[in-house]
Design a protein around this motif. Structure first.
Motif, PDB file in Angstrom:
ATOM      1  N   LEU A   1      57.436 -17.994 -13.727  1.00 33.24           N
ATOM      2  CA  LEU A   1      57.173 -18.780 -14.925  1.00 33.24           C
ATOM      3  C   LEU A   1      56.012 -19.744 -14.705  1.00 33.24           C
ATOM      4  CD1 LEU A   1      60.846 -19.518 -16.005  1.00 33.24           C
ATOM      5  CD2 LEU A   1      59.231 -17.975 -17.142  1.00 33.24           C
ATOM      6  N   PHE A   2      55.971 -20.382 -13.535  1.00 32.12           N
ATOM      7  CA  PHE A   2      54.862 -21.284 -13.220  1.00 32.12           C
ATOM      8  C   PHE A   2      53.549 -20.511 -13.148  1.00 32.12           C
ATOM      9  CE2 PHE A   2      52.249 -23.588 -10.007  1.00 32.12           C
ATOM     10  CZ  PHE A   2      51.948 -24.692 -10.799  1.00 32.12           C
TER      11      PHE A   2
ATOM     12  N   ALA B   1      47.868 -18.501 -17.904  1.00 29.75           N
ATOM     13  CA  ALA B   1      47.569 -18.580 -19.338  1.00 29.75           C
ATOM     14  C   ALA B   1      46.709 -19.803 -19.651  1.00 29.75           C
ATOM     15  CB  ALA B   1      48.856 -18.620 -20.145  1.00 29.75           C
ATOM     16  N   CYS B   2      47.038 -20.931 -19.046  1.00 30.11           N
ATOM     17  CA  CYS B   2      46.276 -22.149 -19.286  1.00 30.11           C
ATOM     18  C   CYS B   2      44.845 -22.007 -18.764  1.00 30.11           C
ATOM     19  CB  CYS B   2      46.976 -23.338 -18.639  1.00 30.11           C
ATOM     20  SG  CYS B   2      46.263 -24.922 -19.110  1.00 30.11           S
TER      21      CYS B   2
ATOM     22  N   SER C   1      64.186 -23.124 -24.479  1.00 28.31           N
ATOM     23  CA  SER C   1      63.328 -24.182 -25.025  1.00 28.31           C
ATOM     24  C   SER C   1      64.008 -24.808 -26.231  1.00 28.31           C
ATOM     25  CB  SER C   1      61.959 -23.623 -25.415  1.00 28.31           C
ATOM     26  OG  SER C   1      62.083 -22.665 -26.433  1.00 28.31           O
TER      27      SER C   1
ATOM     28  N   GLY D   1      52.381 -19.671 -16.664  1.00 28.45           N
ATOM     29  CA  GLY D   1      51.837 -20.836 -17.345  1.00 28.45           C
ATOM     30  C   GLY D   1      50.460 -21.209 -16.827  1.00 28.45           C
ATOM     31  N   TYR D   2      50.313 -21.200 -15.512  1.00 25.81           N
ATOM     32  CA  TYR D   2      49.036 -21.554 -14.884  1.00 25.81           C
ATOM     33  C   TYR D   2      47.962 -20.544 -15.294  1.00 25.81           C
ATOM     34  CZ  TYR D   2      46.199 -23.506 -10.973  1.00 25.81           C
ATOM     35  OH  TYR D   2      45.240 -24.118 -10.197  1.00 25.81           O
TER      36      TYR D   2
ATOM     37  N   CYS E   1      40.945 -27.261 -16.881  1.00 27.06           N
ATOM     38  CA  CYS E   1      42.313 -26.736 -16.967  1.00 27.06           C
ATOM     39  C   CYS E   1      43.328 -27.754 -16.431  1.00 27.06           C
ATOM     40  CB  CYS E   1      42.419 -25.437 -16.174  1.00 27.06           C
ATOM     41  SG  CYS E   1      44.112 -24.808 -16.046  1.00 27.06           S
TER      42      CYS E   1
ATOM     43  N   LEU F   1      61.645 -19.811 -26.210  1.00 25.20           N
ATOM     44  CA  LEU F   1      61.817 -19.341 -24.829  1.00 25.20           C
ATOM     45  C   LEU F   1      63.306 -19.207 -24.567  1.00 25.20           C
ATOM     46  CD1 LEU F   1      60.457 -18.771 -22.002  1.00 25.20           C
ATOM     47  CD2 LEU F   1      61.086 -21.122 -21.462  1.00 25.20           C
TER      48      LEU F   1
ATOM     49  N   TYR G   1      46.411 -27.356 -15.566  1.00 27.79           N
ATOM     50  CA  TYR G   1      47.196 -26.828 -14.443  1.00 27.79           C
ATOM     51  C   TYR G   1      46.397 -26.927 -13.149  1.00 27.79           C
ATOM     52  CZ  TYR G   1      51.190 -24.871 -16.990  1.00 27.79           C
ATOM     53  OH  TYR G   1      52.341 -24.709 -17.728  1.00 27.79           O
TER      54      TYR G   1
END
Length: 164
Positions: free
Chosen positions: A73-74, A80-81, A46, A77-78, A146, A51, A148
């Motif tokens: 990783l996707f 967590a969101c 990042s 992220g999904y 959300c 990251l 995502y």
């Protein structure tokens, strides 16, 4: 060290404007690594340095495994969101959700329409101790909030271009 805390529920206030209003922007650069192929040996970093991930091709796709991959990783992220949006809505509705968890399963596979590739995502929410009817309404509302989930349902604005 400062105590970690959830974001304010004021984030749920509706925005009224003419265009997209960014609240946060993240940039991650990926290079190919040893194999010259990001899925096999990529390095993801990042722009702020928080990251720093070595990417590895899963054994199921012919790689050695032993590292993370874009699907993980996707999914992270999904999940967590979605959990964050769920928590904000539960807080606003005064519904305690201790022990709540969100598991996202992302599958990489073949697209039957063009024969190339696609991903799918399944989201499973566990809300122990919350009455089923209330939990279902909370999950439905979270799916609307959300980003995502919205992206998975409606697509995403995306521009692909060569860097200057």
């Amino acid at each position: 060290m400062t105590k970690l805390r959830a974001p304010p529920i004021s984030l749920l206030e509706r925005y009224h404007g003419d265009g997209f209003q960014p609240l946060y922007t993240a940039t991650v650069r990926v290079i190919g690594g040893e194999a010259g192929h990001a899925r096999a040996s990529g390095l993801a970093r990042s722009d702020d340095g928080n990251l720093h991930v070595d990417l590895r091709l899963p054994a199921e796709l012919g790689g050695d495994g032993g590292g993370t991959n874009p699907e993980q990783l996707f999914a992270a992220g999904y999940a967590a969101c979605f959990h964050g949006a769920l928590s904000l809505l539960a807080t606003r509705a005064d519904i305690p959700i201790p022990g709540a968890s969100v598991a996202v399963t992302v599958a990489f596979g073949r697209d039957p329409d063009d024969g190339l590739f696609m991903v799918t995502a399944d989201v499973a929410i566990d809300l122990p101790g919350v009455e089923r009817e209330i939990a279902e309404e909370l999950v439905r509302n979270t799916e609307r909030v959300c980003p995502y989930a919205k992206m998975a349902r409606q697509g995403i604005a995306s521009v692909v271009a060569l860097a200057d």
